[in-house]
Design an enzyme around this catalytic site. Structure first.
Site, PDB file in Angstrom:
ATOM      1  N   GLU A  40      18.718  39.600  21.663  1.00 31.13           N
ATOM      2  CA  GLU A  40      17.960  39.425  20.427  1.00 31.13           C
ATOM      3  C   GLU A  40      16.519  39.046  20.767  1.00 31.13           C
ATOM      4  O   GLU A  40      16.270  38.277  21.700  1.00 31.13           O
ATOM      5  CB  GLU A  40      18.603  38.318  19.589  1.00 31.13           C
ATOM      6  CG  GLU A  40      17.953  38.112  18.236  1.00 31.13           C
ATOM      7  CD  GLU A  40      18.598  36.992  17.430  1.00 31.13           C
ATOM      8  OE1 GLU A  40      18.564  37.057  16.199  1.00 31.13           O
ATOM      9  OE2 GLU A  40      19.145  36.047  18.052  1.00 31.13           O
ATOM     10  N   LYS A 113      20.599  42.502  10.916  1.00 30.46           N
ATOM     11  CA  LYS A 113      21.330  41.231  10.975  1.00 30.46           C
ATOM     12  C   LYS A 113      21.635  40.727   9.568  1.00 30.46           C
ATOM     13  O   LYS A 113      20.745  40.569   8.733  1.00 30.46           O
ATOM     14  CB  LYS A 113      20.495  40.200  11.739  1.00 30.46           C
ATOM     15  CG  LYS A 113      21.183  38.866  11.966  1.00 30.46           C
ATOM     16  CD  LYS A 113      20.269  37.955  12.787  1.00 30.46           C
ATOM     17  CE  LYS A 113      20.911  36.618  13.098  1.00 30.46           C
ATOM     18  NZ  LYS A 113      20.005  35.759  13.898  1.00 30.46           N
ATOM     19  N   CYS A 153      23.739  37.591  17.117  1.00 32.44           N
ATOM     20  CA  CYS A 153      23.603  36.140  17.225  1.00 32.44           C
ATOM     21  C   CYS A 153      24.429  35.366  16.185  1.00 32.44           C
ATOM     22  O   CYS A 153      25.633  35.245  16.325  1.00 32.44           O
ATOM     23  CB  CYS A 153      22.121  35.759  17.168  1.00 32.44           C
ATOM     24  SG  CYS A 153      21.735  34.125  17.866  1.00 32.44           S
TER      25      CYS A 153
END
Length: 266
Positions: A40, A113, A153
Site C-alpha cells: 500500500e 479500498k 490493509c
C-alpha cells in the site's frame, strides 16, 4: 506459480519510490516470480495526508500507472500494484486504489479500498476518511488460471469482504498494506493467518516496513501464508522480497480434508 511480496520503506519522493519498486520487481523476476505484489502507498509515504491529492492520477493515465504497466510488461509477470491515489469527482478526495497489470502490461483489475482506517491511541492518530473516498465492491481477477481476490490493509479486519470474494473460492488473496507499528505488532500475522485458514487459500501480504522519512514507523513483516495458515516466508523490516510457491495440490488437499467452504450456510 512462484509469487513475491515486495516490502518497501517508501519516501515522500515518487520518483525514488518508483525506482525502488522497479529494482525490487527485477530482483523478484530474476528469482523466478510470475506474480508480484507491491505494498500500500508504494508510490508515496507523504508528510501529511493531503500529499496524496497532489500526485493523484486519473484512471488509465499518469506516470505511476505507466511505471506499473512497464514493470509488468518488461518482466512478463502479473503485477498487483499496491495502491496509488486516483482522482474522484471531489477535488478534496481520492480513492486508494489497487490496480493489476497482466504480463503484456494491460490493466486487468481495479479495486478501491472499501474500509477506511481510523486509529487514536493518544500518541498516534489516523483518519483516512479525511482525504479518502471508500470503494464499494469486491474485486477478483484471473491470473493464468489462479483466482486472486483483492483487498487493502484495513480491509483485513472485515472477514465479510473475504467471504464475498469466495464465490467462487479464491486461490490467493492479496493484502497490500502499510500497517502501523502498534496495530501490526498486535494483529498483523494473526489476522492474515486467520483469513488464510477460514478461506482455505493462500495469502500474499506485501507491506511497508521500517522508519519512514516522514517519521512514521510501519510494521513490515511482509509474508505469504498457505491455506492451512502456515507462514511460508516473511521479512521483518527493511526493503526486500518475500518468495514462495503456490501449489494447486496443497489447495485441493486442505479443501478435501477439511471441507469447510462446502459447509458454509450463510
Amino acid at each position: 506459480m512462484k509469487i513475491a511480496a515486495l516490502q518497501m520503506v517508501s519516501t515522500p519522493d515518487v520518483e525514488r519510490n518508483l525506482a525502488a519498486a522497479a529494482r525490487l520487481a527485477a530482483e523478484a523476476a530474476a528469482a523466478g516470480a510470475q506474480l508480484i505484489a507491491l505494498p500500500e502507498y508504494f508510490c508515496l509515504m507523504g508528510r501529511n495526508d493531503r500529499d496524496k491529492l497532489g500526485i493523484a492520477e486519473r484512471l488509465g493515465e499518469g506516470p505511476i500507472q505507466a511505471a506499473l504497466a512497464t514493470i509488468a510488461r518488461e518482466h512478463r509477470l502479473w503485477l498487483i500494484g499496491g495502491t496509488l491515489p486516483l482522482r474522484t469527482a471531489d477535488p478534496e478526495r481520492v480513492r486508494n486504489s489497487s490496480l493489476v497489470f497482466a504480463p503484456d502490461g494491460t490493466r486487468v483489475a481495479h479495486y478501491d479500498k472499501m474500509h477506511l482506517f481510523a486509529f487514536d491511541n493518544g500518541r498516534e492518530r489516523y483518519d483516512e476518511g479525511r482525504v479518502l473516498e471508500a470503494g464499494s465492491a469486491p474485486v477478483a481477477f484471473d491470473a493464468g488460471g489462479w483466482r486472486v481476490g483483492l483487498s487493502v490493509c484495513y480491509d483485513l479486519r472485515f472477514p465479510e469482504l473475504y467471504r464475498a470474494l469466495m464465490h467462487p473460492p479464491c486461490d490467493l488473496i492479496a493484502v497490500p498494506s502499510a500497517f502501523t507499528y502498534p496495530t501490526g505488532e498486535a494483529h498483523w500475522e494473526l489476522l492474515l493467518r486467520a483469513r488464510a485458514v477460514e478461506n482455505q487459500c493462500y495469502v500474499i501480504a506485501p507491506a511497508q516496513g521500517g522508519r519512514h522519512e516522514n517519521g512514521r514507523r510501519t510494521w513490515g513483516h511482509s509474508l505469504i501464508a498457505d491455506p492451512w495458515g502456515q507462514v511460508l516466508a516473511c521479512r521483518d523490516e527493511g526493503e526486500g522480497i518475500v518468495l514462495a510457491e503456490l501449489h494447486r495440490q496443497r489447495l485441493a488437499e486442505v479443501r478435501q480434508q477439511l471441507p469447510a467452504l462446502a459447509h458454509r450456510r450463510l
